[in-house]
Motif scaffolding. Structure first.
Motif, PDB file in Angstrom:
ATOM      1  N   GLY A 177      -3.823   6.724   6.553  1.00  0.00           N
ATOM      2  CA  GLY A 177      -3.977   5.517   6.520  1.00  0.00           C
ATOM      3  C   GLY A 177      -2.981   4.684   5.354  1.00  0.00           C
ATOM      4  N   GLY A 178      -2.776   3.543   5.078  1.00  0.00           N
ATOM      5  CA  GLY A 178      -2.130   2.882   4.017  1.00  0.00           C
ATOM      6  C   GLY A 178      -0.654   2.843   4.718  1.00  0.00           C
TER       7      GLY A 178
ATOM      8  N   LEU B  90      -5.253   4.694   1.099  1.00  0.00           N
ATOM      9  CA  LEU B  90      -6.748   4.619   0.930  1.00  0.00           C
ATOM     10  C   LEU B  90      -7.500   6.007   0.551  1.00  0.00           C
TER      11      LEU B  90
ATOM     12  N   ARG C 180     -11.392   7.786  -0.007  1.00  0.00           N
ATOM     13  CA  ARG C 180     -12.941   7.714  -0.129  1.00  0.00           C
ATOM     14  C   ARG C 180     -13.066   8.192  -1.536  1.00  0.00           C
TER      15      ARG C 180
ATOM     16  N   HIS D  57      -2.509  -1.000  -8.856  1.00  0.00           N
ATOM     17  CA  HIS D  57      -3.695  -1.433  -8.832  1.00  0.00           C
ATOM     18  C   HIS D  57      -4.666  -0.450  -8.041  1.00  0.00           C
TER      19      HIS D  57
ATOM     20  N   LEU E  27      -8.142  -0.828  -5.858  1.00  0.00           N
ATOM     21  CA  LEU E  27      -9.224  -1.768  -5.448  1.00  0.00           C
ATOM     22  C   LEU E  27     -10.283  -1.150  -4.732  1.00  0.00           C
TER      23      LEU E  27
ATOM     24  N   LEU F  42     -12.672  -1.423  -2.137  1.00  0.00           N
ATOM     25  CA  LEU F  42     -12.819  -2.317  -0.984  1.00  0.00           C
ATOM     26  C   LEU F  42     -13.885  -2.169   0.043  1.00  0.00           C
ATOM     27  N   GLY F  43     -14.736  -0.867  -0.430  1.00  0.00           N
ATOM     28  CA  GLY F  43     -15.867  -0.624   0.410  1.00  0.00           C
ATOM     29  C   GLY F  43     -16.063   0.857   0.328  1.00  0.00           C
ATOM     30  N   SER F  44     -15.990   1.342   1.607  1.00  0.00           N
ATOM     31  CA  SER F  44     -15.962   2.971   1.605  1.00  0.00           C
ATOM     32  C   SER F  44     -14.786   3.497   0.936  1.00  0.00           C
ATOM     33  N   HIS F  45     -13.828   2.997   0.692  1.00  0.00           N
ATOM     34  CA  HIS F  45     -12.436   3.384   0.141  1.00  0.00           C
ATOM     35  C   HIS F  45     -12.147   2.878  -0.973  1.00  0.00           C
TER      36      HIS F  45
ATOM     37  N   PHE G   4      -8.576   1.599  -2.609  1.00  0.00           N
ATOM     38  CA  PHE G   4      -7.069   1.483  -2.083  1.00  0.00           C
ATOM     39  C   PHE G   4      -6.405   1.261  -3.359  1.00  0.00           C
TER      40      PHE G   4
ATOM     41  N   ILE H  42      -2.644   1.124  -5.074  1.00  0.00           N
ATOM     42  CA  ILE H  42      -1.173   0.475  -4.743  1.00  0.00           C
ATOM     43  C   ILE H  42      -0.296   1.288  -6.201  1.00  0.00           C
TER      44      ILE H  42
ATOM     45  N   MET I  83       8.550   5.577   3.955  1.00  0.00           N
ATOM     46  CA  MET I  83       7.196   5.749   4.576  1.00  0.00           C
ATOM     47  C   MET I  83       7.518   6.051   5.866  1.00  0.00           C
TER      48      MET I  83
ATOM     49  N   GLY J 177       2.728  -1.924   5.708  1.00  0.00           N
ATOM     50  CA  GLY J 177       1.362  -2.166   5.669  1.00  0.00           C
ATOM     51  C   GLY J 177       0.570  -1.128   6.509  1.00  0.00           C
ATOM     52  N   GLY J 178      -0.579  -1.185   6.527  1.00  0.00           N
ATOM     53  CA  GLY J 178      -1.375  -0.191   7.314  1.00  0.00           C
ATOM     54  C   GLY J 178      -2.882  -0.586   7.001  1.00  0.00           C
ATOM     55  N   VAL J 179      -3.675   0.561   7.347  1.00  0.00           N
ATOM     56  CA  VAL J 179      -5.091   0.548   7.224  1.00  0.00           C
ATOM     57  C   VAL J 179      -5.347   0.491   5.583  1.00  0.00           C
ATOM     58  N   ALA J 180      -6.216  -0.317   5.135  1.00  0.00           N
ATOM     59  CA  ALA J 180      -6.607  -0.388   3.540  1.00  0.00           C
ATOM     60  C   ALA J 180      -8.120  -0.233   3.469  1.00  0.00           C
ATOM     61  N   ASN J 181      -8.940   0.030   4.320  1.00  0.00           N
ATOM     62  CA  ASN J 181     -10.423   0.489   4.023  1.00  0.00           C
ATOM     63  C   ASN J 181     -11.090   0.816   5.276  1.00  0.00           C
ATOM     64  N   GLY J 182     -12.059   1.749   5.420  1.00  0.00           N
ATOM     65  CA  GLY J 182     -12.779   2.245   6.352  1.00  0.00           C
ATOM     66  C   GLY J 182     -13.691   1.123   6.983  1.00  0.00           C
ATOM     67  N   GLU J 183     -14.923   1.225   6.016  1.00  0.00           N
ATOM     68  CA  GLU J 183     -16.103   0.494   6.161  1.00  0.00           C
ATOM     69  C   GLU J 183     -16.324  -0.522   5.271  1.00  0.00           C
ATOM     70  N   PRO J 184     -16.260  -2.045   5.251  1.00  0.00           N
ATOM     71  CA  PRO J 184     -15.728  -2.568   6.679  1.00  0.00           C
ATOM     72  C   PRO J 184     -14.237  -2.358   6.685  1.00  0.00           C
TER      73      PRO J 184
ATOM     74  N   MET K 102     -10.628  -2.858   7.059  1.00  0.00           N
ATOM     75  CA  MET K 102      -9.377  -3.587   6.431  1.00  0.00           C
ATOM     76  C   MET K 102      -7.983  -3.244   6.793  1.00  0.00           C
TER      77      MET K 102
END
Lengths: 191, 191
Positions: free
Chosen positions: A35-36, A49, A51, A124, A126, A128-131, A133, A135, B12, B36-43, B45
């Motif tokens: 991802g990312g 991202l 975990r 950065h 961040l 964001l929850g489960s992961h 992120f 930068i 990339m 850009g891309g996936v930034a987080n799993g749960e929730p 993002m």
């Protein structure tokens, strides 16, 4: 309308297949990240991202540097291995026989066998929850000589992998569909 | 070592080809985004990068919502058109003949012809330099019925596009190289 509503999900196509590297307690480790992507143009930045419990993240916090390595399809076994094991338990560099090198940042380990390597400085982190992120600003860019055409990185020689989460498949790049900044001109007549 | 050092760049692979949507002054507009891309799993993002002057960004600031639409290769002309024109000057929805629909958030316009649509609520807007990086939480997910297999999104039916910046090419997905969380097991013997 023929749309099916699903639970909110991060359905993103394509996802990359990346090996993210960091020195953890002074030793290089690599994890697979699916991802990312690009986060900024100038200066160049990449977001990934991870975990919270991942071993590589510990190293990123220690050094505030990391690397983003693009594997070719020849490395699919190694990539998958890095995704299903933890550097807390095995020496992935040894098992995968990665040749590690360092660039200007000195603390972001990169993999010689991967055709494209970026060394990044954290800008950065961040939660964001489960992961987390992360930068990073790209501070160094290295490309395997045989993957260049006229001095430019050639994706058809790099042979990167797409990761498809829904089917858990690594997918190759296919054929060129159209030229960018060009084919859309055909619609100008409709304006 | 056969590495060539290049100027720091955001190399990339793969980059996505996305249509990001927002209502600007109450009217739907879409732009092409190749990063850009996936930034987080749960929730779940997603992060997308947008140059500060872009018309769509104005709408994201107005509503704090946006959509991420994945076009299939059949829409490559429309995608490219959305990338080379500005909604400040032309009505892209009209020219591209997009059928627009809205979900729970009411203010994030989505494109019916795109097989996958995510409606997102803004979580972060970061000014990273040339671009704003916008992280959105996915609040609604819509998939065209014909692109599902056993109720799951099927990438081989969705037919998304890769954007390759260096060659300015839209590239299709190719063949499956290996199964994830599986082929790496072969290296366990080396531990």
């Amino acid at each position: 309308m023929n749309k099916v509503t699903m639970l909110p999900d991060r359905l993103m196509y394509p996802r990359p297949t990346l090996l993210v590297g960091a020195n953890v307690d002074g030793k290089p480790n690599f994890m697979a990240v699916g991802g990312g992507g690009v986060a900024n143009g100038e200066p160049p930045m990449i977001g990934v991202l991870i975990r919270h419990h991942c071993y590589t993240l510990k190293g990123i916090h220690q050094n505030l540097t990391f690397s983003v390595n693009t594997p070719s399809r020849d490395l699919v076994r190694e990539v998958d291995y890095c995704g299903i094991t933890s550097g807390a338990k095995v020496d992935k560099v040894k098992v995968c026989q990665f040749k590690v090198f360092y660039g200007n940042l000195k603390s972001a380990p990169m993999i010689e066998q991967c055709p494209v390597n970026l060394e990044c400085k954290v800008v950065h982190i961040l939660n964001l929850g489960s992961h987390s992120f992360i930068i990073g600003q790209v501070e160094g860019t290295y490309v395997t000589e045989g993957c260049l055409t006229n001095g430019k990185p050639d994706v058809h020689k790099i042979k990167p992998l797409i990761f498809n989460l829904e089917s858990a498949e690594y997918i190759a790049f296919g054929e060129v569909v159209a030229k960018g900044f060009s084919i859309g001109q055909e619609l100008k007549a409709r304006e």
